[in-house]
Motif scaffolding. Structure first.
Motif, PDB file in Angstrom:
ATOM      1  N   PHE A 175       0.871  -1.178   0.000  1.00 11.70           N
ATOM      2  CA  PHE A 175       0.000   0.000   0.000  1.00 11.70           C
ATOM      3  C   PHE A 175       0.906   1.226   0.000  1.00 11.70           C
ATOM      4  O   PHE A 175       1.795   1.348   0.851  1.00 11.70           O
ATOM      5  CB  PHE A 175      -0.899   0.016   1.236  1.00 11.70           C
ATOM      6  N   LEU A 176       0.680   2.145  -0.934  1.00  7.32           N
ATOM      7  CA  LEU A 176       1.583   3.273  -1.131  1.00  7.32           C
ATOM      8  C   LEU A 176       1.089   4.533  -0.417  1.00  7.32           C
ATOM      9  O   LEU A 176      -0.113   4.744  -0.245  1.00  7.32           O
ATOM     10  CB  LEU A 176       1.738   3.566  -2.618  1.00  7.32           C
ATOM     11  N   ARG A 177       2.047   5.351  -0.026  1.00  7.70           N
ATOM     12  CA  ARG A 177       1.767   6.671   0.543  1.00  7.70           C
ATOM     13  C   ARG A 177       2.708   7.684  -0.084  1.00  7.70           C
ATOM     14  O   ARG A 177       3.735   7.334  -0.659  1.00  7.70           O
ATOM     15  CB  ARG A 177       1.980   6.672   2.058  1.00  7.70           C
ATOM     16  N   PRO A 221      -6.343  10.404 -12.212  1.00  5.45           N
ATOM     17  CA  PRO A 221      -7.502  10.804 -11.409  1.00  5.45           C
ATOM     18  C   PRO A 221      -7.173  10.857  -9.924  1.00  5.45           C
ATOM     19  O   PRO A 221      -6.224  10.232  -9.451  1.00  5.45           O
ATOM     20  CB  PRO A 221      -8.520   9.705 -11.710  1.00  5.45           C
ATOM     21  N   LEU A 222      -7.985  11.610  -9.179  1.00  9.12           N
ATOM     22  CA  LEU A 222      -7.833  11.673  -7.735  1.00  9.12           C
ATOM     23  C   LEU A 222      -8.199  10.334  -7.107  1.00  9.12           C
ATOM     24  O   LEU A 222      -9.223   9.736  -7.446  1.00  9.12           O
ATOM     25  CB  LEU A 222      -8.725  12.768  -7.158  1.00  9.12           C
ATOM     26  N   VAL A 223      -7.381   9.890  -6.177  1.00  5.87           N
ATOM     27  CA  VAL A 223      -7.682   8.648  -5.482  1.00  5.87           C
ATOM     28  C   VAL A 223      -9.002   8.764  -4.735  1.00  5.87           C
ATOM     29  O   VAL A 223      -9.775   7.807  -4.644  1.00  5.87           O
ATOM     30  CB  VAL A 223      -6.540   8.271  -4.516  1.00  5.87           C
ATOM     31  N   GLY A 224      -9.304   9.953  -4.235  1.00  7.95           N
ATOM     32  CA  GLY A 224     -10.549  10.163  -3.518  1.00  7.95           C
ATOM     33  C   GLY A 224     -11.789   9.964  -4.360  1.00  7.95           C
ATOM     34  O   GLY A 224     -12.881   9.770  -3.820  1.00  7.95           O
ATOM     35  N   ASP A 225     -11.632   9.991  -5.684  1.00 11.51           N
ATOM     36  CA  ASP A 225     -12.769   9.780  -6.584  1.00 11.51           C
ATOM     37  C   ASP A 225     -12.898   8.328  -7.019  1.00 11.51           C
ATOM     38  O   ASP A 225     -13.814   7.988  -7.776  1.00 11.51           O
ATOM     39  CB  ASP A 225     -12.626  10.655  -7.828  1.00 11.51           C
ATOM     40  N   ALA A 262       9.291  -8.819 -16.201  1.00 13.26           N
ATOM     41  CA  ALA A 262       8.694 -10.071 -15.725  1.00 13.26           C
ATOM     42  C   ALA A 262       7.373  -9.844 -15.001  1.00 13.26           C
ATOM     43  O   ALA A 262       6.637 -10.797 -14.741  1.00 13.26           O
ATOM     44  CB  ALA A 262       9.668 -10.797 -14.800  1.00 13.26           C
ATOM     45  N   PHE A 263       7.074  -8.578 -14.680  1.00 15.10           N
ATOM     46  CA  PHE A 263       5.847  -8.223 -13.978  1.00 15.10           C
ATOM     47  C   PHE A 263       4.956  -7.370 -14.900  1.00 15.10           C
ATOM     48  O   PHE A 263       4.863  -6.158 -14.729  1.00 15.10           O
ATOM     49  CB  PHE A 263       6.160  -7.422 -12.714  1.00 15.10           C
ATOM     50  N   PRO A 264       4.273  -7.973 -15.866  1.00 17.14           N
ATOM     51  CA  PRO A 264       3.484  -7.179 -16.810  1.00 17.14           C
ATOM     52  C   PRO A 264       2.079  -6.809 -16.321  1.00 17.14           C
ATOM     53  O   PRO A 264       1.360  -6.113 -17.025  1.00 17.14           O
ATOM     54  CB  PRO A 264       3.393  -8.087 -18.039  1.00 17.14           C
ATOM     55  N   TYR A 265       1.700  -7.261 -15.127  1.00 19.04           N
ATOM     56  CA  TYR A 265       0.353  -7.023 -14.610  1.00 19.04           C
ATOM     57  C   TYR A 265       0.425  -6.212 -13.321  1.00 19.04           C
ATOM     58  O   TYR A 265       1.412  -6.264 -12.584  1.00 19.04           O
ATOM     59  CB  TYR A 265      -0.368  -8.344 -14.326  1.00 19.04           C
ATOM     60  N   VAL A 266      -0.650  -5.484 -13.030  1.00 19.05           N
ATOM     61  CA  VAL A 266      -0.729  -4.738 -11.777  1.00 19.05           C
ATOM     62  C   VAL A 266      -2.183  -4.680 -11.328  1.00 19.05           C
ATOM     63  O   VAL A 266      -3.096  -4.563 -12.158  1.00 19.05           O
ATOM     64  CB  VAL A 266      -0.126  -3.322 -11.920  1.00 19.05           C
ATOM     65  N   GLN A 267      -2.389  -4.807 -10.037  1.00 18.04           N
ATOM     66  CA  GLN A 267      -3.709  -4.664  -9.419  1.00 18.04           C
ATOM     67  C   GLN A 267      -3.723  -3.342  -8.667  1.00 18.04           C
ATOM     68  O   GLN A 267      -2.797  -3.038  -7.898  1.00 18.04           O
ATOM     69  CB  GLN A 267      -3.978  -5.809  -8.448  1.00 18.04           C
ATOM     70  N   VAL A 268      -4.773  -2.538  -8.865  1.00 19.62           N
ATOM     71  CA  VAL A 268      -4.937  -1.288  -8.124  1.00 19.62           C
ATOM     72  C   VAL A 268      -6.181  -1.417  -7.260  1.00 19.62           C
ATOM     73  O   VAL A 268      -7.269  -1.737  -7.752  1.00 19.62           O
ATOM     74  CB  VAL A 268      -5.043  -0.078  -9.067  1.00 19.62           C
ATOM     75  N   PHE A 269      -6.018  -1.153  -5.978  1.00 20.00           N
ATOM     76  CA  PHE A 269      -7.061  -1.407  -4.980  1.00 20.00           C
ATOM     77  C   PHE A 269      -7.183  -0.169  -4.093  1.00 20.00           C
ATOM     78  O   PHE A 269      -6.185   0.299  -3.541  1.00 20.00           O
ATOM     79  CB  PHE A 269      -6.653  -2.636  -4.166  1.00 20.00           C
ATOM     80  N   THR A 270      -8.394   0.378  -3.965  1.00 23.58           N
ATOM     81  CA  THR A 270      -8.605   1.592  -3.173  1.00 23.58           C
ATOM     82  C   THR A 270      -9.664   1.359  -2.092  1.00 23.58           C
ATOM     83  O   THR A 270     -10.769   1.900  -2.162  1.00 23.58           O
ATOM     84  CB  THR A 270      -9.018   2.776  -4.063  1.00 23.58           C
ATOM     85  N   THR A 280     -10.551   3.934  10.471  1.00 26.56           N
ATOM     86  CA  THR A 280     -10.371   3.400   9.123  1.00 26.56           C
ATOM     87  C   THR A 280     -10.541   4.504   8.092  1.00 26.56           C
ATOM     88  O   THR A 280     -11.260   5.484   8.314  1.00 26.56           O
ATOM     89  CB  THR A 280     -11.372   2.273   8.837  1.00 26.56           C
ATOM     90  N   GLY A 281      -9.882   4.334   6.943  1.00 27.69           N
ATOM     91  CA  GLY A 281      -9.966   5.342   5.910  1.00 27.69           C
ATOM     92  C   GLY A 281      -9.488   4.821   4.570  1.00 27.69           C
ATOM     93  O   GLY A 281      -9.207   3.631   4.398  1.00 27.69           O
ATOM     94  N   LEU A 282      -9.367   5.729   3.631  1.00 27.05           N
ATOM     95  CA  LEU A 282      -8.987   5.417   2.259  1.00 27.05           C
ATOM     96  C   LEU A 282      -7.502   5.063   2.181  1.00 27.05           C
ATOM     97  O   LEU A 282      -6.657   5.673   2.832  1.00 27.05           O
ATOM     98  CB  LEU A 282      -9.284   6.624   1.368  1.00 27.05           C
ATOM     99  N   ALA A 283      -7.196   4.069   1.372  1.00 25.77           N
ATOM    100  CA  ALA A 283      -5.808   3.694   1.085  1.00 25.77           C
ATOM    101  C   ALA A 283      -5.737   3.246  -0.366  1.00 25.77           C
ATOM    102  O   ALA A 283      -6.764   3.033  -1.017  1.00 25.77           O
ATOM    103  CB  ALA A 283      -5.339   2.587   2.015  1.00 25.77           C
ATOM    104  N   VAL A 284      -4.520   3.115  -0.868  1.00 29.74           N
ATOM    105  CA  VAL A 284      -4.357   2.677  -2.252  1.00 29.74           C
ATOM    106  C   VAL A 284      -3.197   1.677  -2.338  1.00 29.74           C
ATOM    107  O   VAL A 284      -2.082   1.962  -1.900  1.00 29.74           O
ATOM    108  CB  VAL A 284      -4.139   3.857  -3.222  1.00 29.74           C
ATOM    109  N   ALA A 285      -3.507   0.499  -2.856  1.00 29.13           N
ATOM    110  CA  ALA A 285      -2.487  -0.526  -3.099  1.00 29.13           C
ATOM    111  C   ALA A 285      -2.209  -0.592  -4.589  1.00 29.13           C
ATOM    112  O   ALA A 285      -3.123  -0.508  -5.415  1.00 29.13           O
ATOM    113  CB  ALA A 285      -2.967  -1.883  -2.605  1.00 29.13           C
ATOM    114  N   ALA A 286      -0.943  -0.750  -4.938  1.00 26.37           N
ATOM    115  CA  ALA A 286      -0.535  -1.030  -6.312  1.00 26.37           C
ATOM    116  C   ALA A 286       0.310  -2.289  -6.243  1.00 26.37           C
ATOM    117  O   ALA A 286       1.388  -2.292  -5.649  1.00 26.37           O
ATOM    118  CB  ALA A 286       0.260   0.127  -6.906  1.00 26.37           C
ATOM    119  N   GLU A 287      -0.203  -3.384  -6.817  1.00 26.46           N
ATOM    120  CA  GLU A 287       0.350  -4.707  -6.609  1.00 26.46           C
ATOM    121  C   GLU A 287       1.000  -5.240  -7.885  1.00 26.46           C
ATOM    122  O   GLU A 287       0.301  -5.572  -8.844  1.00 26.46           O
ATOM    123  CB  GLU A 287      -0.758  -5.666  -6.167  1.00 26.46           C
TER     124      GLU A 287
END
Length: 322
Positions: A175-177, A221-225, A262-270, A280-287
């Motif tokens: 999870f990125l900050r 785009p804004l992560v908040g959106d 070797a990592f051609p895929y990514v999952q984005v999770f908010t 608890t609150g908003l977070a963003v993962a880039a996997e």
């Protein structure tokens, strides 16, 4: 092993649920970089450059919320119903995502990795996947977390120590900050043309272009959106084959996840339920992932490693300025 600060199991107080805590530090090129890597799941519990956090963290007495920072092996994401075919014979993995009836995030999520090499600025941890329900293969894997002047480089190495060819995929769940910036004010940028459509159990049912949709992250785009949990493919590489996901603050400071070819895929999770300080609150993962969800069943992106062979790949997190 050398002079890394390692907080392991200490007599007289409860043991951390993520095992030994490897505290890394580097002073280089005028920057101070620090990190905490955990024994369990070879996870990143903290990473900062000059005091600015690049990843979300959690307390030492906690388990990783939403798989925060962990390594995903020998598959990332989910396997539909835990079932897949090997040479026409059905394999049945243990169901670890009970609510959706899937096998989730591989076989090492709760495994204690062994220290292979420990330095002040780096740690290499190793674990073995042994033959078990639904996965009749034996693989040795190491994960090296190495601090560099602008962040961290993570190197995965896999050796097939069993018999016959073995299929696998690798992922990670950071999870990125961007320092202390409000996550809702950050902009996320990813040049990806296609996403996976999924059913109610988060299993891919097909692919669709993202252009002109709320899943298109190319314009920042804004992560908040956003409210997404999306797997992406057809991610545009740069001239060196590197794919990048960027989080940018209003002042131009950026945290970047990069992945080699070797990592051609990514999952984005908010998610909006990430715990911080009792709320608890908003977070963003880039996997970063070498294969998408359900890869064991579909075969897409799987690495097939011959007996005795070795495979290696890298990704990392870095801080940049606007």
């Amino acid at each position: 092993m050398s002079d890394a600060s390692t907080e392991s199991r200490t007599t007289g107080r409860p043991h951390p649920p993520t095992g030994a805590q490897y505290r890394l530090a580097l002073d280089e090129a005028g920057h101070e970089v620090s990190a905490i890597v955990t024994e369990v799941a070879a996870g990143i519990r903290a990473l900062s450059v000059d005091g600015h956090a690049l990843t979300e963290t959690f307390a030492e007495h906690e388990t990783p919320p939403s798989a925060c920072g962990i390594v995903l092996f020998p598959w990332p994401n989910r396997v539909d119903g835990g079932r897949w075919l090997l040479d026409g014979v059905e394999q049945r993995l243990d169901i670890t995502e009970v609510a959706k009836g899937n096998a989730s995030h591989g076989l090492l999520r709760y495994t204690a990795y062994r220290p292979v090499e420990v330095e002040r600025h780096a740690v290499t941890l190793g674990a073995t996947v042994h033959p078990q329900h639904g996965y009749p293969f034996q693989l040795d894997t190491t994960v090296r977390h190495e601090l560099v002047s602008d962040g961290m480089v993570v190197t995965h190495t896999v050796i097939n120590v069993g018999r016959g060819r073995a299929p696998f995929a690798v992922g990670a769940h950071p999870f990125l900050r961007v320092g202390d910036h409000d996550v809702a004010t950050l902009r996320v940028t990813l040049e990806a043309a296609t996403r996976y459509e999924v059913d109610e159990r988060s299993i891919p049912t097909g692919t669709t272009p993202v252009a002109g949709t709320s899943y298109d992250l190319s314009g920042g785009p804004l992560v908040g959106d956003l409210d997404i949990d999306a797997g992406y493919r057809d991610v545009a590489p740069d001239a060196e084959g590197i794919r990048r996901t960027r989080l940018t603050a209003p002042d131009g400071c950026t945290t970047e996840l990069w992945q080699d070819a070797a990592f051609p895929y990514v999952q984005v999770f908010t998610p909006r339920s990430f715990p911080r300080g009792g709320v608890t609150g908003l977070a963003v993962a880039a996997e970063p992932m070498t294969a998408p969800a359900n890869a064991l069943a579909t075969g897409e992106g799987l690495v097939w490693l011959d007996e005795g062979d070795t495979w290696s790949a890298r990704w990392g997190i870095r801080r940049t300025r606007g």
